[in-house]
Write a protein that holds these residues in place. Structure first.
Motif, short mmCIF file in Angstrom:
data_model
loop_
_atom_site.label_atom_id
_atom_site.label_comp_id
_atom_site.label_asym_id
_atom_site.label_seq_id
_atom_site.Cartn_x
_atom_site.Cartn_y
_atom_site.Cartn_z
N GLU A 90 61.64 -10.47 20.24
CA GLU A 90 61.70 -10.77 18.80
C GLU A 90 62.39 -10.20 17.93
O GLU A 90 62.55 -10.15 16.79
N HIS A 149 41.74 -12.59 9.55
CA HIS A 149 43.00 -12.88 10.22
C HIS A 149 43.80 -11.84 11.00
O HIS A 149 43.92 -10.85 10.08
N ASN A 196 49.09 -10.46 15.21
CA ASN A 196 49.28 -10.34 16.72
C ASN A 196 50.46 -10.50 17.08
O ASN A 196 50.77 -11.87 17.32
N GLU A 197 51.58 -9.77 17.31
CA GLU A 197 52.83 -9.84 17.93
C GLU A 197 53.55 -11.15 17.42
O GLU A 197 54.04 -11.96 18.07
N ASN A 243 52.40 -13.67 15.37
CA ASN A 243 51.65 -14.71 15.21
C ASN A 243 51.92 -15.24 13.73
O ASN A 243 52.31 -14.50 12.76
N VAL A 244 51.79 -16.64 13.26
CA VAL A 244 52.31 -17.29 12.07
C VAL A 244 50.99 -17.04 11.13
O VAL A 244 49.85 -17.60 11.52
N LEU A 245 51.00 -16.35 10.10
CA LEU A 245 50.12 -16.34 8.89
C LEU A 245 50.88 -16.90 7.67
O LEU A 245 51.89 -17.12 7.56
N ARG A 285 60.09 -12.50 9.55
CA ARG A 285 59.12 -11.44 10.33
C ARG A 285 58.66 -10.39 9.25
O ARG A 285 59.52 -9.92 8.41
N ASN A 318 53.42 -3.60 14.62
CA ASN A 318 53.02 -4.85 14.93
C ASN A 318 53.62 -5.89 13.75
O ASN A 318 54.27 -5.19 12.83
N PHE A 354 53.76 -9.86 11.87
CA PHE A 354 53.58 -11.48 11.87
C PHE A 354 54.72 -12.22 11.40
O PHE A 354 55.65 -11.60 10.65
N GLN A 355 54.65 -13.33 11.06
CA GLN A 355 55.58 -14.37 10.80
C GLN A 355 54.94 -15.10 9.53
O GLN A 355 53.53 -15.62 9.74
#
Length: 208
Positions: free
Chosen positions: A33, A55, A58-59, A61-63, A139, A188, A190-191
């Motif tokens: 990534e 929420h 995790n590596e 994931n999209v939030l 990111r 860690n 998120f995106q």
């Protein structure tokens, strides 16, 4: 007795092997990534535990900006006698394709005893994700470094969450080198991309 020792040794071996596999997987993920080399040059020792309510980060994931508007709960392996620095940064400002403001940092806390963030010195107050409309996914990277000793905060500029001044063109790696932070204990990310809450962040920062 010999059987017990064998079982105990085997248990430790299996758990150590499992830890090594997990660590190797996350290191490869950081490279895949492009957290390495866009943000840091070294691999993290552990995956950081980050939660925004229910929420979980995790590596990559999209939030949504709505989901991450308040600061998260973060945990990592730590001895209360040690001090740590926490950084949250966006290397994709204003977009991943043209990151001319890389990085825009969202949170900076130093002198954290163990993983008790509230007892640390907050240099830059938390600001949630606010990616501009039409710039795609950004990111948002969390980094925890171990400190060799206490950082003199009188030499650092404190930033509130009411302005975006002083946030852009930050370099986590440079900050770490200047303050001799090592190792990179945990990481860690998120995106997130634009949603209807982002204009509220801009109003908070005085942009609109």
């Amino acid at each position: 007795m010999h059987s017990f020792i064998f079982k105990l040794t085997n248990y430790n071996f299996v758990n150590t092997s499992k830890f090594t596999i997990i660590r190797r997987h996350f290191a490869l993920f950081m490279e895949k990534e492009q957290i390495i080399p866009d943000v840091v040059k070294t691999k993290a020792e552990h995956k950081l535990e980050v939660k925004y309510g229910s929420h979980v980060v995790n590596e990559g994931n999209v939030l949504t900006p709505t989901q991450v508007k308040n600061s998260p709960v973060i945990k990592w392996h730590a001895d209360d006698k040690d001090l740590f620095t926490l950084i949250m940064t966006d290397p994709d400002a204003p977009s991943r394709e043209k990151p001319i403001y890389r990085e825009w940092h969202h949170w900076l806390v130093v002198n954290i005893p163990g993983n008790n963030i509230k007892s640390g010195d907050e240099i830059s107050q938390y600001i949630g994700s606010g990616p501009p409309k039409g710039t795609g996914l950004h990111r948002y990277v969390f980094l925890v470094y171990k400190q060799p000793g206490k950082i003199d905060i009188s030499k650092l500029t404190k930033l509130t969450n009411k302005s975006g001044d002083g946030r852009g063109n930050f370099k986590a790696e440079k900050f770490a080198n200047e303050h001799h932070l090592k190792p990179l204990v945990a990481c860690n990310f998120f995106q997130a991309e634009w949603d209807d809450y982002v204009p509220e962040i801009y109003r908070q920062l005085g942009g609109h």
